[in-house]
Design an enzyme around this catalytic site. Structure first.
Site, PDB file in Angstrom:
ATOM      1  N   TRP A 190       0.835  -1.203   0.000  1.00 32.20           N
ATOM      2  CA  TRP A 190       0.000   0.000   0.000  1.00 32.20           C
ATOM      3  C   TRP A 190       0.868   1.251   0.000  1.00 32.20           C
ATOM      4  CZ3 TRP A 190      -2.373   2.756   4.693  1.00 32.20           C
ATOM      5  CH2 TRP A 190      -1.464   2.795   5.758  1.00 32.20           C
ATOM      6  N   ASP A 191       2.162   1.084   0.291  1.00 35.22           N
ATOM      7  CA  ASP A 191       3.083   2.213   0.243  1.00 35.22           C
ATOM      8  C   ASP A 191       2.969   2.958  -1.084  1.00 35.22           C
ATOM      9  OD1 ASP A 191       4.008   0.114   2.062  1.00 35.22           O
ATOM     10  OD2 ASP A 191       5.724   1.406   2.444  1.00 35.22           O
ATOM     11  N   GLU A 245      -0.007  -2.230  12.263  1.00 33.49           N
ATOM     12  CA  GLU A 245       0.369  -3.647  12.235  1.00 33.49           C
ATOM     13  C   GLU A 245       0.752  -4.199  13.609  1.00 33.49           C
ATOM     14  OE1 GLU A 245       3.289  -3.746   9.178  1.00 33.49           O
ATOM     15  OE2 GLU A 245       1.799  -3.740   7.571  1.00 33.49           O
ATOM     16  N   LYS A 271       1.510   1.323  15.810  1.00 33.91           N
ATOM     17  CA  LYS A 271       2.758   1.398  15.055  1.00 33.91           C
ATOM     18  C   LYS A 271       2.835   2.654  14.209  1.00 33.91           C
ATOM     19  CE  LYS A 271       5.370  -0.910  11.366  1.00 33.91           C
ATOM     20  NZ  LYS A 271       5.397  -2.017  10.392  1.00 33.91           N
ATOM     21  N   GLN A 272       1.728   3.009  13.554  1.00 35.14           N
ATOM     22  CA  GLN A 272       1.780   4.043  12.531  1.00 35.14           C
ATOM     23  C   GLN A 272       0.401   4.654  12.339  1.00 35.14           C
ATOM     24  OE1 GLN A 272       3.070   0.935   9.802  1.00 35.14           O
ATOM     25  NE2 GLN A 272       1.407   1.470   8.434  1.00 35.14           N
TER      26      GLN A 272
END
Length: 750
Positions: free
Chosen positions: A370-371, A499, A567-568
């Site tokens: 997905w980056d 994640e 995480k993000q």
């Protein structure tokens, strides 16, 4: 040019040249990287050839993957094609940069190796440079040319000035050039060695190697896939040189093809040697080796000057779409470096999608995540829609594989893989649950396809590419949801973008909102083409549950989320890029709640989305604070390349570069794409004097946005009048004219 604390950089040569005079910095020399969007090279401190430390130099070409062999495909690396070594008989220039036998290299403590196939990266080490003086290495962002200069004192005590130039030709997708100018301060015999060094190869086997008549070649095959890649080098030197092409063992078990050129020298007389390299794979030619020979020999006939000029012109066309940052020279260089690294790994004629590390390395196995669609691709779309389309071609070509994946899971439509390589089948390593459960990837793909339609209005593309993909993804979500007794639709058993939440979990708010919007995109695409939309798309979209905590006024990350560290960026992304309809106080509450719970050592792109959302809310001070956070801990000296995390990780991390660029393209401008207009909500941090976005593109219009504290000017370079919505008002920029709108006053909210 690097920050003053990064090694020992030289004064900046303008705003476009990054340079250093220290190849062995104890704070971590990270070698330069350049590419033309089809193939690339990491260039070590010596300016040519292969080096295993401080960061392994890799040589990648788009599409060179191994087979799956019951597990997953991986990116394969070519032999090092840039080797053009200089010797006086007592030693060589490249050997001066190599660790002597038995030497202990020093691992930089702040950059530990992240091991395993999932995110391989070498750990920076302090290197060596024996007998090297007057060293300088620079990367010209305008052209991708890496120049390395030094005075070399050989083991025999002979002084030689050496200057290398390396570039991949953006105007010729298969061609690269390595040139060395040698000025001996002695008389005798100079030996130039042109080699294709197979030590750099990984996951390939050599099919053929050889040399004759001033050229050498290597043909390799990626393990298990049958994909071949040919590398041909043609060497040219002074007419007085006597050359001999031959296979010659290199200081590595696999050796490689090599040729030498021996020339008599005289003190102070410069001698120039140039190798013309061609790289061709079986993706683009039925006979890669023969085709590569044609390209290399053709390049040699045209000569260095012609190739250098054509490459410069090709890059100049790309750089017409610049991002100009006023008031912070270092930030300006980092913005341009980020744009450069994105362009090194994509090309309008390449139907391949960049991995998180692009063509710089095999980080994350060279897989597509997905980056691409979420972080890298939007930074291309705004100014380079022709390149953005080629990236989408990768997904379109693998739609059938996505249909198979959905069917195997018992669903309709298409489910794209979390990790995608050669074929579009799921390439996530078996030990990781993300391939089965991180299903929001299909919605991320849908968002990119919808954004391309908004940006271009290309009805033919929408009919042949956009709608087929969007409708297949919508069909997947209609069959993926689980209705409850009240008819509400849930998406159960997934992993969200965070994640750390390996779960599986039910009703990830990101996944649910993204799925809902994907269904609406498909309906909108059908409507735009005058076709009937499947009524299930709208019905399911209306009933998908969007969890919300009325007490705390936030969206819980998933059903049962209890405030644990994430995480993000996850929930914050409802505001951007998904534009979920919600009150600004909800957006602010989500941002403040989850920013405080985000792991401080998480990946770089989280801070970029926090910056964009703060800018949307009018918090320019906080937006700029996160802009600094999104780059300073992650950028590596001396060439301003992102690492994935503060402590290392994938390198060069295009995901971080792409998120960073979005802060300027979509954050401070407030640019949002609509089918019938663009929306702007510009804001400027007090730390900057201005931001100019050049050659933005929307539906045949090309325009600039110049953001200043006292007002923002929109200039329409070409195309029909441009509809602009700002502060709830629709205005138009006349063809060839300009429009001034207000720059928002930063809020005082803390």
């Amino acid at each position: 040019m690097s920050a003053p604390t990064s090694g020992s950089p030289l004064p900046a040569a303008g705003a476009w040249v990054l340079a250093t005079d220290d190849p062995v910095s104890s704070v971590g020399y990270h070698p330069a990287f350049t590419g033309n969007g089809r193939f690339a090279a990491r260039v070590p401190a010596a300016g040519n050839g292969f080096a295993d430390t401080p960061v392994r130099t890799q040589f990648h070409v788009a599409g060179l993957y191994t087979g799956r062999e019951g597990t997953w495909s991986r990116k394969a690396s070519l032999p090092a094609w840039s080797t053009l070594d200089v010797s006086d008989g007592s030693g060589s220039f490249n050997a001066a940069f190599a660790d002597p036998p038995g030497a202990q290299t020093t691992v930089v403590e702040s950059e530990p190796l992240i091991g395993g196939d999932w995110a391989p990266v070498s750990s920076p080490r302090a290197g060596s440079a024996r007998g090297i003086e007057r060293y300088r290495q620079s990367l010209d962002l305008r052209t991708g040319v890496i120049t390395t200069e030094a005075r070399w004192n050989s083991p025999a005590g002979r002084m030689t000035d050496v200057r290398y130039e390396v570039f991949t030709d953006r105007s010729r997708p298969h061609v690269a050039v390595v040139s060395v100018t040698v000025t001996p301060l002695w008389e005798g015999e100079l030996v130039i060695t042109d080699a294709l060094d197979e030590r750099a190869g990984s996951r390939v086997r050599t099919v053929e190697r050889g040399g004759d008549q001033g050229r050498i070649w290597t043909l390799v095959e990626a393990e298990g896939s049958g994909i071949t890649a040919a590398v041909v080098s043609v060497l040219r030197g002074p007419e007085s040189g006597v050359g001999s092409a031959h296979e010659e063992p290199l200081p590595a078990p696999d050796g490689g093809a090599a040729q030498t050129l021996r020339v008599r020298t005289s003190t102070g007389r410069p001698l120039t040697f140039t190798k013309y390299v061609a790289v061709v794979t079986s993706h683009t030619a039925a006979e890669p080796l023969g085709t590569a020979r044609v390209h290399a020999e053709g390049a040699a006939r045209e000569g260095y000057g012609r190739l250098e000029e054509d490459n410069r012109r090709a890059w100049q066309r790309e750089w017409e779409a610049d991002i100009v940052v006023r008031g912070d020279a270092l930030l300006q260089r980092r913005v341009r470096a980020s744009k450069f690294y994105l362009l090194t790994s994509v090309h309008e004629d390449s139907p391949w999608s960049p991995s998180p590390a692009g063509l710089s390395s095999d980080g994350y196995n060279g897989h597509v995540f997905w980056d691409t669609e979420t972080w890298i691709w939007p930074a291309l779309l705004a100014q380079h829609p022709h390149i953005a389309r080629s990236v989408l071609d990768y997904r379109l070509a693998r739609l059938d594989a996505a249909r198979v994946a959905a069917s195997e899971g018992g669903h309709r439509g298409a489910r794209f893989p979390w990790e995608s390589g050669l074929t579009g089948e799921e390439d996530t390593p078996d030990w990781a649950p993300f391939g089965r459960l991180e299903q929001h990837i299909s919605a991320d793909v849908a968002l990119a396809f919808w954004q391309y339609w908004l940006a271009t209005g290309d009805r033919q593309w929408l009919r042949t590419a956009g709608l087929p993909v969007l409708s297949a993804i919508a069909d997947f979500w209609t069959s993926r949801v689980t209705p409850d007794a009240e008819g509400r639709c849930h998406i159960n058993g997934v992993i969200p973008p965070d994640e750390y939440a390996v779960g599986p979990h039910d009703d990830s708010v990101y996944t649910n909102v993204a799925a809902r919007e994907s269904l609406r995109f498909a309906a909108g695409a059908a409507q735009a083409l005058g076709e009937s939309a499947d009524p299930r798309w709208a019905a399911v979209a209306k009933r998908i549950v969007v969890p919300f905590d009325e007490v705390r006024g936030i969206h819980p990350e998933f059903d049962g989320y209890a405030g644990q560290t994430i995480k993000q960026a996850d929930v914050v992304m409802l505001a951007y890029p998904w534009e979920n309809p919600q009150l600004s106080q909800v957006t602010r509450a989500d941002l403040e709640y989850y920013a405080a719970r985000t792991h401080e050592d998480g990946p770089s792109m989280t801070d970029s989305v926090h910056s964009i959302v703060h800018a949307e809310l009018g918090d320019a001070e906080k937006a700029f604070e996160y802009t600094r956070r999104s780059v300073e801990p992650f950028v590596r000296s001396p060439f301003e390349q992102f690492a994935e995390a503060r402590m290392g990780g994938a390198f060069t991390f295009l995901t971080g570069h792409g998120g960073f660029l979005q802060e300027f393209l979509y954050g401070y401008s407030g640019l949002r794409l609509r089918a019938d207009r663009i929306a702007l909500a510009p804001i400027l941090p007090v730390e900057l004097e201005g931001i100019t976005l050049q050659r933005l593109c929307w539906r045949g219009r090309v325009f600039d946005v110049d953001i200043r504290s006292d007002g923002t000017t929109v200039r329409l370079r070409s195309g029909e009048r441009l509809p602009v919505e700002t502060a709830g008002t629709l205005r138009h920029v006349p063809t060839g004219g300009e429009l001034t709108i207000s720059t928002r006053t930063p809020s005082r909210h803390r």
